[in-house]
Enzyme design. Structure first.
Site, PDB file in Angstrom:
ATOM      1  N   ASP A 113     -73.653 -65.070 -22.301  1.00 42.47           N
ATOM      2  CA  ASP A 113     -74.326 -66.074 -21.476  1.00 42.47           C
ATOM      3  C   ASP A 113     -73.758 -66.128 -20.061  1.00 42.47           C
ATOM      4  OD1 ASP A 113     -75.417 -66.597 -23.915  1.00 42.47           O
ATOM      5  OD2 ASP A 113     -74.702 -68.657 -24.097  1.00 42.47           O
ATOM      6  N   ASP A 199     -78.234 -67.959 -15.911  1.00 45.63           N
ATOM      7  CA  ASP A 199     -77.301 -67.602 -16.985  1.00 45.63           C
ATOM      8  C   ASP A 199     -77.448 -66.090 -17.183  1.00 45.63           C
ATOM      9  OD1 ASP A 199     -76.741 -70.285 -17.320  1.00 45.63           O
ATOM     10  OD2 ASP A 199     -77.325 -70.371 -19.435  1.00 45.63           O
ATOM     11  N   HIS A 250     -82.431 -67.858 -22.356  1.00 41.48           N
ATOM     12  CA  HIS A 250     -81.829 -66.594 -22.787  1.00 41.48           C
ATOM     13  C   HIS A 250     -82.899 -65.722 -23.461  1.00 41.48           C
ATOM     14  CE1 HIS A 250     -77.853 -69.025 -22.794  1.00 41.48           C
ATOM     15  NE2 HIS A 250     -78.425 -68.945 -21.599  1.00 41.48           N
ATOM     16  N   ASP A 252     -82.620 -63.020 -25.276  1.00 44.87           N
ATOM     17  CA  ASP A 252     -82.288 -62.140 -26.393  1.00 44.87           C
ATOM     18  C   ASP A 252     -82.672 -62.657 -27.785  1.00 44.87           C
ATOM     19  OD1 ASP A 252     -80.286 -63.973 -25.920  1.00 44.87           O
ATOM     20  OD2 ASP A 252     -78.633 -62.554 -26.029  1.00 44.87           O
ATOM     21  N   CYS A 358     -75.463 -62.464 -28.445  1.00 44.52           N
ATOM     22  CA  CYS A 358     -74.874 -63.532 -27.630  1.00 44.52           C
ATOM     23  C   CYS A 358     -73.345 -63.488 -27.675  1.00 44.52           C
ATOM     24  CB  CYS A 358     -75.295 -64.896 -28.140  1.00 44.52           C
ATOM     25  SG  CYS A 358     -77.046 -65.199 -28.083  1.00 44.52           S
TER      26      CYS A 358
HETATM   27  N1  NVA Z   1     -83.124 -70.077 -26.747  1.00 40.67           N
HETATM   28  C1  NVA Z   1     -83.203 -69.041 -27.733  1.00 40.67           C
HETATM   29  C2  NVA Z   1     -81.843 -68.636 -28.216  1.00 40.67           C
HETATM   30  C3  NVA Z   1     -81.189 -67.655 -27.378  1.00 40.67           C
HETATM   31  C4  NVA Z   1     -79.870 -67.173 -27.949  1.00 40.67           C
HETATM   32  C5  NVA Z   1     -83.959 -69.534 -28.940  1.00 40.67           C
HETATM   33  O1  NVA Z   1     -83.684 -70.664 -29.353  1.00 40.67           O
HETATM   34  O2  NVA Z   1     -84.765 -68.825 -29.505  1.00 40.67           O
END
Ligand code: NVA
Length: 380
Positions: A113, A199, A250, A252, A358
């Site tokens: 992150d 991030d 994020h 990923d 992560c």
């Molecule tokens: N915000 C993303 C997680 C990223 C690690 C989700 O909750 O799917």
């Protein structure tokens, strides 16, 4: 120029791994409520009845997560990868700056992150949440070590935002779903466009091309900063959007490259039509991930990520992937595509912010900067 070999060199998410940093859970705390984050208990009855906890997580919970992180590190070491760990930092300390205060910080489980390697450069992200303002600190000793021992390594830290109240749009949290739906093409979230905010985990490295998700944790100004920072080095930065993800943070768990030409995609979060062209125009294939083993309601009580943590896999090489042990549908899919799959338990790590991708930050992967996208779309 010194003849010492490069230590820092990583251009993609999948090239053969040689050195990596894996997070640690020591002294982890619950993420505080703040303008950029509204953590909630997973159980809707409990969420309506009791507040999200504050302060330090229980020792036993930290220990379970550390055991799974140690298993991840051991598997990589058995594959011949050099594994490094962040240094200890007391996340229970409050933060007070001229612009904000928070009662405690978060943790160093998810280096992804905060830290990112672009070829021979290590870049520290600005971060978007107050509790994570100082999250680069557990990695600083390692960065100094890389900087001192690798003469080719370039070290940068993106400008720290104020994280003052004015940097956030707190109304965002009050929007009903219908309003969010109506505004889904606006890509306006809980951070304004006034400061550079990103991030590192909203970025994804595909050789010469870097895609960056516009999200609750990365704004357009942040993507613009990355563009101006990286493009003079010959890299190309592309903003990407997933309009059906109303709370994106994020990339990923949404869009995960597995090897040259193949992206694992989230069937509930398709990429915007206009952003697809880079991939389809260069013969890349989108492979939808199967439904995860858990539903959103079954995710651990304090976990703030969705069930799509199933997709947060980690590549040891273009043919070897680490996947959560209970994600059997995804494992089957990867096996059918010719990958060697390594299954490990990791669910105790989920409430610390993520899964394998992560919890890692790759320092060195074999390979150079390759142009996988010679046909560049002209953006409207
Ligand atoms: N915000 C993303 C997680 C990223 C690690 C989700 O909750 O799917």
């Amino acid at each position: 120029m010194s003849k010492r070999a490069s230590i820092v060199n990583s251009w993609t998410e999948w090239d053969e791994l040689e050195e990596v940093v894996i997070g640690r859970a020591d002294s982890a705390c619950f993420e505080p409520v703040e303008p950029g984050n509204r953590p909630e208990l997973r159980d809707s009855f409990l969420a309506a009845t009791i507040p999200f906890p504050t302060g330090r997580k229980r020792d036993a919970v930290v220990q379970w997560a550390n055991e799974e992180l140690a298993g991840f590190a051991a598997l990589l070491e058995a594959q011949g990868v050099k594994v490094r760990r962040p240094h200890c930092h007391d996340f229970g300390q409050p933060i007070q700056t001229p612009h904000f205060s928070v009662p405690n910080q978060y943790c160093a489980v998810c280096p992804r992150d905060v830290m990112i390697t672009f070829g021979n450069e290590i870049l520290e992200a600005t971060m978007s949440r107050r509790a994570r303002f100082f999250e680069y600190l557990p990695y600083r000793k390692l960065v100094y070590e890389y900087w001192q021992s690798d003469p080719h390594m370039i070290w940068n830290a993106a400008p720290k935002p104020t994280m003052a109240d004015a940097m956030y749009n707190v109304d965002f949290w009050k929007w009903p779903t219908a309003h969010r739906h109506a505004r889904m093409q606006d890509f306006e979230f809980c951070i304004t466009q006034d400061e550079v905010v990103f991030d590192a985990a909203d970025c994804c490295r595909l050789g010469r091309d870097i895609i960056v998700q516009e999200s609750m944790t990365t704004n357009r100004t942040g993507i613009h900063w990355l563009k101006r920072h990286l493009e003079p080095r010959g890299l190309r930065v592309h903003p990407v959007h997933f309009p059906l993800d109303f709370f994106p943070s994020h990339i990923d768990c949404t869009f995960v490259p597995l090897c040259p030409g193949m992206i694992l995609t989230n069937p509930e979060r398709p990429i915007r039509e206009n952003d697809k062209r880079l991939f389809l125009g260069n013969g890349w294939e989108f492979v939808d991930a199967p439904q995860p083993a858990l539903t959103n309601d079954e995710m651990p009580l304090f976990c703030q990520s969705s069930k799509w943590l199933s997709m947060n896999v980690f590549s040891i090489s273009p043919t070897k992937i680490i996947c959560e042990e209970r994600e059997s549908s995804l494992q089957k899919l990867l096996l059918s595509r010719g990958f060697e799959v390594y299954a490990l338990p990791f669910r105790n790590v989920f409430e610390f912010g993520g899964s394998f991708h992560c919890a890692s930050w790759d320092i060195r992967r074999r390979g150079e900067c390759v142009d996988y996208f010679p046909n560049q779309p002209e953006y409207a």
